[in-house]
Design a protein around this motif. Structure first.
Motif, PDB file in Angstrom:
ATOM      1  N   ARG A 329       0.421  -1.101   0.088  1.00  0.00           N
ATOM      2  CA  ARG A 329       0.250   0.046   0.207  1.00  0.00           C
ATOM      3  C   ARG A 329       0.600   0.741  -0.270  1.00  0.00           C
ATOM      4  NH1 ARG A 329      -5.066  -1.307   3.950  1.00  0.00           N
ATOM      5  NH2 ARG A 329      -6.115  -2.792   2.589  1.00  0.00           N
ATOM      6  N   GLY A 330       1.984   0.529  -0.984  1.00  0.00           N
ATOM      7  CA  GLY A 330       2.999   2.710  -0.276  1.00  0.00           C
ATOM      8  C   GLY A 330       4.260   2.230  -0.813  1.00  0.00           C
ATOM      9  N   ASP A 331       5.052   2.265   0.339  1.00  0.00           N
ATOM     10  CA  ASP A 331       6.722   2.210  -0.212  1.00  0.00           C
ATOM     11  C   ASP A 331       6.966   0.385   0.878  1.00  0.00           C
ATOM     12  OD1 ASP A 331       9.470   2.398   0.854  1.00  0.00           O
ATOM     13  OD2 ASP A 331       9.284   3.247   1.811  1.00  0.00           O
ATOM     14  N   THR A 332       7.372  -0.487  -0.151  1.00  0.00           N
ATOM     15  CA  THR A 332       7.778  -1.308  -0.398  1.00  0.00           C
ATOM     16  C   THR A 332       8.934  -1.613   1.200  1.00  0.00           C
ATOM     17  OG1 THR A 332       7.010  -2.020  -2.036  1.00  0.00           O
ATOM     18  CG2 THR A 332       8.351  -3.656  -0.814  1.00  0.00           C
ATOM     19  N   ALA A 333       9.581  -0.753   0.506  1.00  0.00           N
ATOM     20  CA  ALA A 333      10.916  -1.133   1.720  1.00  0.00           C
ATOM     21  C   ALA A 333      10.845  -0.819   3.194  1.00  0.00           C
ATOM     22  CB  ALA A 333      12.031  -0.573   1.603  1.00  0.00           C
ATOM     23  N   GLY A 334       9.531   0.222   3.162  1.00  0.00           N
ATOM     24  CA  GLY A 334       9.374   0.435   4.786  1.00  0.00           C
ATOM     25  C   GLY A 334       8.177  -0.448   5.126  1.00  0.00           C
ATOM     26  N   GLU A 335       7.340  -1.235   4.613  1.00  0.00           N
ATOM     27  CA  GLU A 335       6.332  -1.938   4.827  1.00  0.00           C
ATOM     28  C   GLU A 335       7.694  -3.542   5.700  1.00  0.00           C
ATOM     29  OE1 GLU A 335       2.061  -1.388   2.480  1.00  0.00           O
ATOM     30  OE2 GLU A 335       4.088  -2.754   1.840  1.00  0.00           O
ATOM     31  N   LEU A 336       8.389  -4.332   5.042  1.00  0.00           N
ATOM     32  CA  LEU A 336       8.887  -5.143   4.901  1.00  0.00           C
ATOM     33  C   LEU A 336      10.279  -4.329   6.687  1.00  0.00           C
ATOM     34  CD1 LEU A 336       9.539  -6.422   1.845  1.00  0.00           C
ATOM     35  CD2 LEU A 336       9.071  -7.703   3.379  1.00  0.00           C
ATOM     36  N   ASP A 337      10.080  -3.251   6.300  1.00  0.00           N
ATOM     37  CA  ASP A 337      11.127  -2.934   7.626  1.00  0.00           C
ATOM     38  C   ASP A 337      10.273  -2.957   8.730  1.00  0.00           C
ATOM     39  OD1 ASP A 337      13.280  -2.497   6.503  1.00  0.00           O
ATOM     40  OD2 ASP A 337      12.924  -0.691   6.003  1.00  0.00           O
ATOM     41  N   ARG A 338       9.181  -2.668   8.241  1.00  0.00           N
ATOM     42  CA  ARG A 338       8.471  -2.679  10.077  1.00  0.00           C
ATOM     43  C   ARG A 338       8.039  -4.105  10.305  1.00  0.00           C
ATOM     44  NH1 ARG A 338       6.481   2.250   7.063  1.00  0.00           N
ATOM     45  NH2 ARG A 338       5.088   1.104   5.789  1.00  0.00           N
ATOM     46  N   ALA A 339       7.954  -4.646   9.199  1.00  0.00           N
ATOM     47  CA  ALA A 339       7.390  -5.976  10.012  1.00  0.00           C
ATOM     48  C   ALA A 339       8.423  -6.482   9.812  1.00  0.00           C
ATOM     49  CB  ALA A 339       7.552  -7.153   8.234  1.00  0.00           C
ATOM     50  N   ALA A 340       9.722  -6.413   9.527  1.00  0.00           N
ATOM     51  CA  ALA A 340      10.851  -7.343  10.337  1.00  0.00           C
ATOM     52  C   ALA A 340      11.459  -6.613  11.997  1.00  0.00           C
ATOM     53  CB  ALA A 340      12.544  -6.582   9.483  1.00  0.00           C
ATOM     54  N   HIS A 341      10.906  -5.219  12.257  1.00  0.00           N
ATOM     55  CA  HIS A 341      11.455  -4.644  13.481  1.00  0.00           C
ATOM     56  C   HIS A 341      10.238  -5.598  14.352  1.00  0.00           C
ATOM     57  CE1 HIS A 341      11.979  -2.004  16.723  1.00  0.00           C
ATOM     58  NE2 HIS A 341       9.971  -1.202  16.788  1.00  0.00           N
ATOM     59  N   LEU A 342       8.772  -5.569  14.150  1.00  0.00           N
ATOM     60  CA  LEU A 342       7.662  -6.007  14.672  1.00  0.00           C
ATOM     61  C   LEU A 342       8.562  -7.829  15.104  1.00  0.00           C
ATOM     62  CD1 LEU A 342       4.347  -5.291  13.420  1.00  0.00           C
ATOM     63  CD2 LEU A 342       5.249  -4.541  15.977  1.00  0.00           C
ATOM     64  N   VAL A 343       9.351  -8.125  14.156  1.00  0.00           N
ATOM     65  CA  VAL A 343       9.239  -9.928  14.167  1.00  0.00           C
ATOM     66  C   VAL A 343      10.495 -10.096  15.266  1.00  0.00           C
ATOM     67  CG1 VAL A 343      10.455 -12.073  13.229  1.00  0.00           C
ATOM     68  CG2 VAL A 343       8.497 -10.787  12.262  1.00  0.00           C
ATOM     69  N   ARG A 344      11.141  -9.384  15.024  1.00  0.00           N
ATOM     70  CA  ARG A 344      12.703  -9.446  16.044  1.00  0.00           C
ATOM     71  C   ARG A 344      11.882  -8.640  17.305  1.00  0.00           C
ATOM     72  NH1 ARG A 344      15.083  -7.018  11.755  1.00  0.00           N
ATOM     73  NH2 ARG A 344      14.862  -5.139  11.573  1.00  0.00           N
ATOM     74  N   ALA A 345      11.185  -7.401  17.719  1.00  0.00           N
ATOM     75  CA  ALA A 345      10.528  -7.086  18.991  1.00  0.00           C
ATOM     76  C   ALA A 345      10.192  -8.279  19.440  1.00  0.00           C
ATOM     77  CB  ALA A 345       9.506  -5.828  18.524  1.00  0.00           C
ATOM     78  N   ALA A 346       9.595  -9.383  18.887  1.00  0.00           N
ATOM     79  CA  ALA A 346       8.376 -10.383  19.764  1.00  0.00           C
ATOM     80  C   ALA A 346       9.615 -11.362  19.620  1.00  0.00           C
ATOM     81  CB  ALA A 346       7.566 -10.586  18.320  1.00  0.00           C
TER      82      ALA A 346
END
Length: 641
Positions: A329-346
């Motif tokens: 829905r927008g910045d692909t790299a940003g979407e994947l970076d946010r997902a990776a951050h959530l994964v690591r934080a969990a």
């Protein structure tokens, strides 16, 4: 009498089958449609069916009214009527007449009249040609303008319609036999239904390039006719149908030089609580990997990832795989970076990542505009950057159909993947089992455009986890046999275990690296709400135990009736699993198994114990065994000298 609940997970009655015969022409009448249209025992058409579908491609199943069947030695006639209730107060009433003659002529005519403007995606005939023995063979196509085209049924699966604007199709089901199927009343085209794992080429009414859903005008009659004519050489075609019974011979051979797929399970966020509460079942099954599904657009967030992390930590020897839907829905790299951050934080540490844009979960039929979607090269590069050091997979989170229509760039990928589902178009028992015929065509067609790139497959559950062709999967609270159902009850019966083993059998020679063959919990899962397990739990456990083992050659003389797989265990013994894929007892002759083979049977008699988690003990068998309907048997044999 067989227990339907044990066989199928439901007491929903099986549609009755009535055999129609006129001389050497035979057909099965099922729910007003024809199946297994044959001449002298040779299948000519798999089905002639009149179907009405709603705006989500759900198929109406109206009761058959005023059924009248007349049988004579050289002729049969069937008449009936039916009525479909559509949106609002609209209805569609239709009357059908079927006539078959001993000279090999079959005529199926239907007249439909709407009451109110009736909305539908399809209303009319679907004709199915079988694939085994037909794929790649000649066919003559007559078009509506009278021109004729000499061609062949596709061998590799066609992403788009191989033939359009069809008036008639002529092919040779066997030497000395020519079958011509003429279609009148509307515009017809063909699609290669193997793409959805159907075992057929489907010729259907109304081209997909036309708008759908569409409305049939109130009171305007629509009449369609299918006429089959058969020309037979009496020197080549038997004077009477050949017998179809007799035992099935199963021969065990040497190593094929390929490994069994690594077997894994799918897990969705809503299923994690049940899995954590029954971790013993997961550790007992011991899958090679777990496929954790995460979709931000479905509301999955940090809580889901934290539950994934807890499960992964409790089974540290199991490969954690993250299946990530990219919103797009927008910045692909940003979407994947946010997902990776959530994964690591969990605290979740996937070893493997599968990514796919949300837009690609929707089908793009012929004539439709492709949805907005970020370029796949861009998605894969962004995934590499956001999740460094993991194996990266791409392809389709939906089915082979979508992968074949949108072939992904391979450069950034470590492997390619897609799913399959056997109830997209039909959900009767025979059709579901026949989808196994299409699996080798799917894997071979995929190999044709991915080469030697590692190939993963799944999930491949009977129930549908997502519907690329409509707005939803179909709810099934009554446990019926319906296409596109999110929950198919047969997964909880012996049928589900037999289907899984049949699927494993058809992967022989495909070079599949890993296979997500089941869900662990939820509506398509191996765990029951009462604490027990479904029969397929034991089939999955057997497949997990031989993950990566050397595959042995296993040949069945009737794969449509009995099939299975064989593997070489680390102790040098041979592990074999066989399944009865049908509703009748099957006698099996074992060849090459050795004199000391022992078997454990999963059938109606062992069902209760198996549901509590225990397979029956191994017991010696000789050179043969009898398999009850949908039974699964595990055999262990010392290594051949």
């Amino acid at each position: 009498m067989a227990d339907a609940l044990k066989l199928f997970g439901t007491r929903d009655p099986v549609a009755p089958v009535r055999r129609l015969q006129a001389g050497r022409l035979t057909a099965d009448l099922v729910s007003g449609n024809l199946r297994a249209v044959s001449f002298a025992g040779i299948e000519v058409l798999r089905s002639i069916a009149y179907v009405v579908r709603d705006r989500d491609w759900g198929t109406y199943d109206p009761p058959i009214l005023d059924l009248d069947v007349e049988d004579a030695e050289d002729r049969f006639t069937v008449r009936y009527r039916a009525e479909v209730s559509g949106p609002g107060d609209t209805r569609l009433a239709y009357a059908a007449e079927i006539e078959g003659r001993a000279d090999g002529t079959l005529r199926f005519a239907v007249e439909a009249v709407p009451r109110g403007d009736f909305e539908t995606n399809r209303c009319g005939f679907c004709i199915l040609h079988p694939i085994e023995g037909v794929a790649g063979t000649p066919v003559e196509v007559e078009h509506t303008d009278g021109t004729r085209e000499a061609s062949r049924f596709p061998d590799a699966i066609e992403p788009w319609q191989p033939f359009q604007d069809i008036r008639a199709l002529a092919h040779h089901p066997a030497p000395g036999l020519r079958a011509t199927c003429r279609l009148d009343g509307d515009a017809f085209e063909m699609e290669d239904q193997r793409a959805w794992s159907d075992a057929s080429y489907k010729t259907y009414v109304r081209p997909l390039a036309r708008p759908w859903p569409y409305r049939m005008a109130d009171g305007a009659a629509n009449r369609q006719v299918v006429t089959l004519t058969i020309d037979a050489s009496h020197d080549a075609v038997p004077a009477s149908p050949a017998p179809t019974g007799g035992p099935v011979d199963v021969r065990l051979g040497a190593s094929l030089g390929e490994a069994m797929p690594r077997f894994g399970l799918a897990i969705a966020p809503e299923e994690t609580a049940d899995i954590l509460a029954r971790l013993d079942r997961l550790t007992s099954l011991a899958p090679a990997f777990l496929l954790f599904h995460f979709d931000p657009l479905a509301g999955h967030g940090a809580g889901a990832l934290e539950a994934f992390a807890r499960i992964a930590a409790l089974v540290p020897d199991v490969e954690p795989v993250l299946e990530l839907v990219v919103p797009g829905r927008g910045d692909t790299a940003g979407e994947l970076d946010r997902a990776a951050h959530l994964v690591r934080a969990a605290g979740f540490r996937p070893q493997t990542l599968v990514v796919g844009p949300a837009a690609d979960r929707r089908s793009t039929p012929p004539g439709s505009a492709w949805p907005a979607c970020p370029p796949l090269d861009e998605v894969y590069r962004a995934a590499r950057a956001a999740f460094p050091g993991v194996r990266l997979g791409g392809g389709m989170l939906s089915y082979f159909t979508e992968l074949n229509r949108k072939r992904v760039p391979l450069g950034e990928l470590d492997f390619v993947t897609h799913a399959t589902n056997p109830i997209v178009h039909a959900a009767d028992d025979l059709s579901v089992m026949q989808t196994l015929e299409a699996i080798p065509f799917i894997t071979r067609s995929t190999r044709a455009f991915v080469g030697d790139k590692p190939y993963r497959l799944g999930p491949t559950t009977i129930g549908m986890r997502q519907n690329p062709y409509g707005s939803r999967t179909m709810p099934n609270p009554d446990g019926r046999r319906i296409p596109m159902a999110d929950d198919d009850p047969r997964a909880r019966g012996l049928f589900g275990a037999a289907f899984m083993m049949g699927y494993a059998a058809r992967l022989q020679g495909a070079g599949i690296e890993a296979w997500t063959g089941a869900s662990l919990a939820g509506p398509r899962g191996l765990l029951l709400a009462d604490g027990g397990v479904v029969p397929a739990f034991h089939a999955a456990k057997g497949l997990a135990a031989v993950s990566g083992a050397a595959r042995l050659d296993l040949v069945s003389t009737r794969r449509d009736r009995v099939d299975g797989f064989a593997a070489l265990r680390t102790d040098g013994s041979r592990e074999i699993w066989l399944a009865n894929l049908g509703p009748e007892d099957e006698d099996v002759v074992l060849d090459g198994f050795g004199p000391e083979v022992a078997a454990s049977r999963l059938d109606e008699t062992s069902f209760e114990a198996a549901s509590r988690g225990a397979m029956p003990p191994l017991e010696p068998v000789g050179t043969g065994l009898r398999l009850p309907p949908y039974a699964v048997v595990r055999l262990v044999s010392p290594q051949a000298p």
